[in-house]
Design a protein around this motif. Structure first.
Motif, PDB file in Angstrom:
ATOM      1  N   TYR A   1      -8.403 -12.875  93.993  1.00 53.42           N
ATOM      2  CA  TYR A   1      -8.534 -11.902  92.919  1.00 53.42           C
ATOM      3  C   TYR A   1      -7.607 -12.229  91.744  1.00 53.42           C
ATOM      4  CZ  TYR A   1     -11.431  -8.858  95.822  1.00 53.42           C
ATOM      5  OH  TYR A   1     -12.451  -8.349  96.584  1.00 53.42           O
ATOM      6  N   LYS A   2      -8.118 -11.986  90.523  1.00 52.48           N
ATOM      7  CA  LYS A   2      -7.358 -12.184  89.293  1.00 52.48           C
ATOM      8  C   LYS A   2      -7.421 -10.914  88.450  1.00 52.48           C
ATOM      9  CE  LYS A   2      -8.596 -17.092  89.172  1.00 52.48           C
ATOM     10  NZ  LYS A   2      -9.262 -18.162  88.387  1.00 52.48           N
ATOM     11  N   ILE A   3      -6.612 -10.893  87.397  1.00 49.89           N
ATOM     12  CA  ILE A   3      -6.624  -9.743  86.483  1.00 49.89           C
ATOM     13  C   ILE A   3      -8.028  -9.581  85.899  1.00 49.89           C
ATOM     14  CG2 ILE A   3      -5.680  -8.778  84.350  1.00 49.89           C
ATOM     15  CD1 ILE A   3      -3.662  -8.837  86.586  1.00 49.89           C
ATOM     16  N   GLY A   4      -8.542  -8.323  85.944  1.00 46.03           N
ATOM     17  CA  GLY A   4      -9.874  -8.025  85.405  1.00 46.03           C
ATOM     18  C   GLY A   4     -10.958  -7.994  86.446  1.00 46.03           C
ATOM     19  N   ASP A   5     -10.684  -8.538  87.646  1.00 50.97           N
ATOM     20  CA  ASP A   5     -11.683  -8.507  88.707  1.00 50.97           C
ATOM     21  C   ASP A   5     -11.835  -7.101  89.265  1.00 50.97           C
ATOM     22  OD1 ASP A   5     -12.072 -11.179  88.398  1.00 50.97           O
ATOM     23  OD2 ASP A   5     -10.917 -11.790  90.172  1.00 50.97           O
ATOM     24  N   ILE A   6     -12.981  -6.865  89.927  1.00 52.92           N
ATOM     25  CA  ILE A   6     -13.231  -5.575  90.576  1.00 52.92           C
ATOM     26  C   ILE A   6     -13.088  -5.760  92.082  1.00 52.92           C
ATOM     27  CG2 ILE A   6     -14.905  -3.736  91.008  1.00 52.92           C
ATOM     28  CD1 ILE A   6     -13.874  -3.790  88.158  1.00 52.92           C
ATOM     29  N   VAL A   7     -12.222  -4.932  92.660  1.00 55.47           N
ATOM     30  CA  VAL A   7     -11.997  -4.967  94.101  1.00 55.47           C
ATOM     31  C   VAL A   7     -12.739  -3.793  94.739  1.00 55.47           C
ATOM     32  CG1 VAL A   7     -10.282  -4.819  95.941  1.00 55.47           C
ATOM     33  CG2 VAL A   7      -9.745  -6.039  93.818  1.00 55.47           C
ATOM     34  N   GLU A   8     -13.508  -4.081  95.778  1.00 51.24           N
ATOM     35  CA  GLU A   8     -14.215  -3.029  96.500  1.00 51.24           C
ATOM     36  C   GLU A   8     -13.559  -2.837  97.867  1.00 51.24           C
ATOM     37  OE1 GLU A   8     -18.385  -3.761  96.703  1.00 51.24           O
ATOM     38  OE2 GLU A   8     -18.723  -3.049  94.656  1.00 51.24           O
ATOM     39  N   ILE A   9     -13.142  -1.595  98.107  1.00 51.69           N
ATOM     40  CA  ILE A   9     -12.456  -1.261  99.364  1.00 51.69           C
ATOM     41  C   ILE A   9     -13.312  -0.226 100.099  1.00 51.69           C
ATOM     42  CG2 ILE A   9     -10.344  -0.378 100.401  1.00 51.69           C
ATOM     43  CD1 ILE A   9      -8.953  -1.066  97.712  1.00 51.69           C
ATOM     44  N   GLU A  10     -13.666  -0.509 101.339  1.00 49.59           N
ATOM     45  CA  GLU A  10     -14.492   0.434 102.084  1.00 49.59           C
ATOM     46  C   GLU A  10     -13.695   1.685 102.419  1.00 49.59           C
ATOM     47  OE1 GLU A  10     -17.165   0.896 106.175  1.00 49.59           O
ATOM     48  OE2 GLU A  10     -16.280  -1.068 105.674  1.00 49.59           O
ATOM     49  N   VAL A  11     -14.285   2.842 102.084  1.00 50.46           N
ATOM     50  CA  VAL A  11     -13.633   4.132 102.336  1.00 50.46           C
ATOM     51  C   VAL A  11     -14.611   5.097 103.014  1.00 50.46           C
ATOM     52  CG1 VAL A  11     -11.958   3.931 100.457  1.00 50.46           C
ATOM     53  CG2 VAL A  11     -14.247   4.857  99.992  1.00 50.46           C
ATOM     54  N   THR A  12     -15.503   4.568 103.821  1.00 51.89           N
ATOM     55  CA  THR A  12     -16.532   5.405 104.448  1.00 51.89           C
ATOM     56  C   THR A  12     -15.898   6.439 105.368  1.00 51.89           C
ATOM     57  OG1 THR A  12     -18.013   3.489 104.461  1.00 51.89           O
ATOM     58  CG2 THR A  12     -18.640   5.397 105.819  1.00 51.89           C
TER      59      THR A  12
ATOM     60  N   GLU B   1      -1.405  -5.936  95.158  1.00 53.51           N
ATOM     61  CA  GLU B   1      -2.176  -5.312  96.240  1.00 53.51           C
ATOM     62  C   GLU B   1      -3.521  -6.005  96.413  1.00 53.51           C
ATOM     63  OE1 GLU B   1      -2.322  -0.986  96.618  1.00 53.51           O
ATOM     64  OE2 GLU B   1      -0.830  -0.876  95.002  1.00 53.51           O
ATOM     65  N   ALA B   2      -4.100  -6.403  95.321  1.00 58.63           N
ATOM     66  CA  ALA B   2      -5.397  -7.081  95.402  1.00 58.63           C
ATOM     67  C   ALA B   2      -5.273  -8.406  96.139  1.00 58.63           C
ATOM     68  CB  ALA B   2      -5.954  -7.297  93.995  1.00 58.63           C
ATOM     69  N   GLU B   3      -4.158  -9.135  95.885  1.00 61.21           N
ATOM     70  CA  GLU B   3      -3.960 -10.437  96.541  1.00 61.21           C
ATOM     71  C   GLU B   3      -3.728 -10.273  98.024  1.00 61.21           C
ATOM     72  OE1 GLU B   3      -0.808 -12.057  94.213  1.00 61.21           O
ATOM     73  OE2 GLU B   3      -2.177 -13.138  92.870  1.00 61.21           O
ATOM     74  N   ARG B   4      -3.229  -9.109  98.453  1.00 59.51           N
ATOM     75  CA  ARG B   4      -3.048  -8.853  99.874  1.00 59.51           C
ATOM     76  C   ARG B   4      -4.411  -8.763 100.581  1.00 59.51           C
ATOM     77  NH1 ARG B   4       1.437  -4.007  99.471  1.00 59.51           N
ATOM     78  NH2 ARG B   4       3.181  -5.318  98.694  1.00 59.51           N
ATOM     79  N   ILE B   5      -5.409  -8.251  99.803  1.00 65.29           N
ATOM     80  CA  ILE B   5      -6.761  -8.164 100.363  1.00 65.29           C
ATOM     81  C   ILE B   5      -7.424  -9.536 100.358  1.00 65.29           C
ATOM     82  CG2 ILE B   5      -9.049  -7.127 100.061  1.00 65.29           C
ATOM     83  CD1 ILE B   5      -7.615  -4.746  98.717  1.00 65.29           C
TER      84      ILE B   5
END
Length: 418
Positions: free
Chosen positions: A87-98, A79-83
């Motif tokens: 992104y790799k394992i251990g990275d932090i993904v920020e997704i806007e949810v405002t 899912e992270a790679e779709r964004i």
């Protein structure tokens, strides 16, 4: 939020001295709690506020993992790679949810945070301002009474005058302006707590500093103060200049300076005495107005034995022991007062007196030796004299007896004088 709110933060920074960045950081922290509370989110979120436009965005933060166990805080690598393919394992993904209606909540929360921070900042300013005034003199207005406490209006805050710091018998009226001594400034949940006093010895000291220019100039120094507030006080002063009388400087012309202090302390009597490094002299001065004959210092027990004339005993002790008690507080010595008739005087020149006594004894022994020799000579002359039975011889014998009697009388008189 909008540009007007950001401008308001700029104004607060200028007027209140509160950093705009600090305010934004506090608002962001508060918005995180508001978001989770109002939208029931368990996600790990971050709030971002644009310092230029005032726009608020909410981001859900998730860690990239191989297998997702907690959907609120984790995201799969796929899912992270779709964004973003980086992104790799251990990275932090920020997704806007405002949320769509989050702006209103953000504005309300931000207002509450800013108001709270302003109050805290004002409390800090007041605390810093009055913390510097500890042990100093301030003037306040009696605002109201709460139980036995008196609340003093200081302008931006209140000071507390508790019963223990009030002068017994002194009348306090709402609206009255009084001088107070700042005992302690501390912080509480409700803001700074300023404890003031009317009984502290420091109040007397500060009042004299105002009335006596020589104290302000450093020519006269207040060395010690002892108070029984509202009744009587003693103050010891010294001078750095031989030409300046420290007691006279504090009393002032016709007593004007000391009287000005007395009037501000409910007509409290004030004894001003001269400080001395010699404890015997200082203790004697401290018992003013009583006359002191002598002081014997016991350094090991810190006791000063004081001898006063019989008629001065009650004056030295004072009413209910007040004069002696204040003298002890002022000097730091325990004062034991005795009247002259009860004390066996022990002269300081005892060795000199012993020497004189020894010399007198030797003189007396020499006299007795001479007296014995004279008496022997007289007896010899008497036995050797021929006593003629006729009148002329009898008269001659009587003259000789009178002459011997006069000599013996002179010797006896000299002996008595010695």
């Amino acid at each position: 939020m909008n540009l007007e709110f950001i401008q308001a933060l700029d104004d607060i920074e200028k007027d209140k001295g509160i950093s705009k960045d600090v305010l934004l950081e506090a608002i962001e922290t508060a918005l995180v709690s508001a978001y989770k509370k109002d939208f029931g989110s368990k996600d790990n979120v971050r709030i971002e506020i644009s310092a230029e436009a005032g726009e608020v965005k909410v981001y859900s933060r998730k860690e990239v993992v191989e297998d997702v166990e907690n959907k609120n805080s984790e995201i799969s690598l796929t899912e992270a790679e779709r964004i973003d393919s980086k992104y790799k394992i251990g990275d932090i993904v920020e997704i806007e949810v405002t949320p769509a209606k989050f702006g209103r909540i953000a504005a309300q929360t931000a207002k509450q945070v800013v108001m709270q921070r302003i109050r805290e900042a004002e409390r800090d300013v007041i605390f810093d301002q009055y913390k510097e005034k500890e042990d100093e003199l301030i003037t306040g207005t009696i605002q109201r009474f709460h139980n036995d406490n008196i609340l003093i209006d200081m302008g931006k805050t209140e000071a507390l005058l508790p019963p223990s710091e009030q002068i017994a018998g002194e009348k306090y009226e709402i609206g009255e302006r009084i001088k107070l001594y700042v005992v302690e400034v501390s912080t509480t949940n409700k803001g700074p707590r300023i404890l003031v006093s009317r009984t502290h010895p420091g109040l007397l000291k500060r009042l004299f500093e105002i009335e006596v220019p020589e104290i302000f100039q450093g020519l006269v120094e207040i060395k010690a103060v002892a108070r029984e507030a509202g009744q009587r006080s003693k103050m010891a002063v010294s001078s750095s200049e031989s030409k300046v009388d420290p007691v006279g400087a504090c009393v002032g012309p016709k007593g004007m300076r000391v009287q000005a202090v007395v009037e501000q302390l409910n007509n409290e009597k004030i004894d001003i005495v001269k400080w001395d490094d010699d404890p015997e002299i200082f203790v004697a001065n401290a018992l003013n107005p009583a006359e002191v004959i002598g002081v014997d210092i016991n350094k090991s027990d810190k006791i000063a034995e004081v001898v006063v004339p019989d008629f001065q005993l009650s004056l030295a002790i004072g009413k209910e022991g007040q004069n002696a008690r204040l003298a002890a507080k002022l000097t730091g010595w325990k004062v034991d007062i005795k009247k002259e008739s009860e004390v066996e005087v022990k002269p300081d020149n005892i060795e000199e007196i012993k020497a004189d006594a020894s010399e007198l004894t030797a003189s007396l022994e020499d006299f007795e030796e001479k007296e014995s020799k004279v008496e022997t000579d007289i007896e010899k002359e008497a036995s050797a004299a021929e006593l003629d039975p006729d009148a002329d011889a009898e008269e001659a014998n009587e003259d000789l007896i009178d002459e011997i009697s006069d000599e013996v009388e002179k010797l006896e008189k000299s002996k008595d004088e010695l």
